[in-house]
Design a protein around this motif. Structure first.
Motif: not given
Length: 386
Positions: A211-214, A240-241, A264-266
Motif C-alpha cells: 500500500g501507499d505507506v504515506k 513508496r516511502l 519500496g515500489f515494486r
C-alpha cells in the motif's frame, strides 16, 4: 451500438485504469463501435478496428489538481459537442460532468473528508491542507456529476451504502466489484532461492503488506505494533516511502527492525505474493482494495477490516475480517494464528483462490456490458469476437 467511454486512462497496470481497460476490451470484443476519451491508452485498444480514440492533450500544469481539472474541462467540452451521437455513455470517476448513462464511483471523497484519519485531521501541515483542498474540490465535482447520471456503479457494497447515506436513491446505485487477473496472480509456490532473489528472508514465516505507506489510512503503524507480539513472524512492506523514514524508524523503535523489509515500489508484486505466507492490510478506509483480491488469487490468506469494500468477498474460510481498525490485540491474534498454523493457511488460501476466480476481470466486464440497453431494430447484430 455506439458507446462512449470516458476515463483518465485505459491501461493494464493501474487500478482504475485496469477497470476501464477491461470494460473497453469487452465492448470491442462484442463488436460495438466504441469511442474512448482519455489521456493514455493501451496499444491494443488504440489499434482495434472498432475503436475511435480521442486522446486529449496532457496538461503541463504543475499540480494533479490543475491537471485533472484541465482534463475535466476538455471532456465536458467534447461531450457537449458530440454526446448526443451515442447510445450509451459510461464515465469513470469524475472524468466529466455530463448526463451520462453510468458513472463508476471508485472513491467517495465526502466520506473520506469526514474521517478522523484524513491527513488534515491527523496533522495540520501543507500535505494535509493539499489533501483537504483537493478532496473538497473533488467532492463538489462528484455531487454535480453523479446527480446527472442515470445510474451509479459502486465498486463495493460498502461504497454503495455510503452513496445511499449521502442521499442518492437506492435504485440508482448498483454494485459491480472490481476484478482480478487470475493468470498473473496464479499463486505458484516459490523456492527459498527465489525469496532471496526478491530481497526477502528465507525459511521464516512471512507476512506481506502492500500500500501507499504515506497514507495513514493504510494503517501500517498498527501492523508494526502487532508484529511486536508475534516474534517468529517477518514482514515485507511494498510501497513508496517517498523520502520519509517514519516507518523504518518506528520499526527500529519497536525492536522489530530486523524483521521488517521495506522493499519500496515494486513491479514484481505477483512474484512477491508467491513468496509470502499471508497478506495483511487492516486499512482504515478503502472503497474496495484490489490488492486484497490479488492476494487471494495468489492463494494467500488475508487479514483485512470491515472498512474495506472487498470485505464483502472475504469469508471466514478465506481470511480474517477485523471489526475495529485500531484493535491491536485482535490483529495480533490473527497474525499469530496464521504464523503458527500452516494447515489453516493452506485451507484459507484455497478458499480465497476460488473466490478470486469467481471475480475475474472477465466477470466484472460482463456485468458492465449487461447494463447496455437492448439493441434497437436498426442496430446491427452484435457477435462476440474471440
Amino acid at each position: 451500438m455506439k458507446i462512449c467511454l470516458v476515463a483518465i486512462n485505459f491501461i493494464k497496470h493501474n487500478g482504475e485504469g485496469r477497470v476501464n481497460y477491461e470494460i473497453a476490451l469487452k465492448a470491442l470484443a462484442q463488436g460495438h463501435n466504441v469511442t474512448l476519451i482519455a489521456h493514455k491508452f493501451a496499444e491494443e485498444i488504440k489499434q482495434h478496428p472498432h475503436a475511435t480514440v480521442i486522446q486529449l492533450k496532457s496538461s503541463k500544469l504543475p499540480t494533479t489538481i490543475l491537471k485533472n481539472f484541465d482534463f475535466y474541462r476538455q471532456t465536458n467540452a467534447w461531450l457537449k459537442k458530440h454526446g448526443s451521437k451515442f447510445d450509451f455513455i459510461q464515465v469513470s470517476g469524475v472524468s466529466a460532468s455530463f448526463p451520462a448513462d453510468t458513472y463508476t464511483v471508485h472513491f467517495f471523497h465526502d466520506t473520506w473528508l469526514n474521517s478522523p484519519f484524513h491527513p488534515w485531521q491527523l496533522k495540520r501541515n501543507s500535505y494535509g491542507l493539499y489533501q483537504l483542498i483537493y478532496g473538497k474540490l473533488l467532492a463538489r465535482r462528484q455531487k454535480k456529476a453523479y446527480q446527472q447520471a442515470k445510474f451509479l456503479i459502486a465498486v463495493s457494497e460498502n461504497l454503495r451504502q455510503e452513496l445511499i447515506d449521502y442521499g442518492f436513491e437506492p435504485d440508482k446505485v448498483k454494485v459491480i466489484n472490481n476484478g482480478v487477473d487470475c493468470q498473473e496472480f496464479s499463486g505458484q509456490n516459490s523456492t527459498t532461492n527465489e525469496r532471496k532473489s526478491l530481497g526477502l528472508p528465507s525459511q521464516v514465516p512471512l507476512a506481506l503488506f502492500i500500500g501507499d505507506v504515506k497514507l495513514p489510512r493504510k494503517n501500517l503503524d498498527t501492523v508494526l505494533r502487532a508484529l511486536t507480539d508475534v516474534p517468529q513472524l517477518h514482514l515485507a512492506v511494498v510501497g513508496r516511502l517517498r523520502g520519509s523514514n517514519y516507518y523504518p524508524q518506528l520499526a527500529v523503535e519497536l525492536g522489530i527492525g530486523d524483521r521488517v523489509q521495506f522493499l519500496g515500489f515494486r513491479q514484481d508484486v505477483a512474484a512477491i505474493m508467491q513468496s509470502a505466507d499471508f497478506f495483511v492490510l487492516p486499512s482504515r478506509y478503502d472503497t474496495f482494495g484490489m490488492v486484497v483480491l490479488e492476494a487471494m488469487a495468489s492463494g494467500l490468506p488475508v487479514v483485512i477490516t470491515q472498512n474495506m469494500g472487498v470485505s464483502s468477498l472475504v469469508t471466514r474460510e478465506s481470511g480474517f475480517t477485523l471489526p475495529d481498525t485500531e484493535d491491536i490485540p485482535t490483529l495480533t491474534a490473527a497474525m499469530a494464528e496464521l504464523t503458527h498454523n500452516p494447515s489453516l493457511r493452506k485451507q484459507m488460501g484455497a478458499a480465497g483462490k476460488a473466490i478470486a476466480k469467481a471475480n475475474s476481470w472477465q466477470v466484472m466486464a460482463n456485468q458492465y456490458l449487461e447494463l447496455l440497453p437492448p439493441p434497437s431494430p436498426s442496430d446491427q447484430s452484435v457477435v462476440e469476437i474471440v
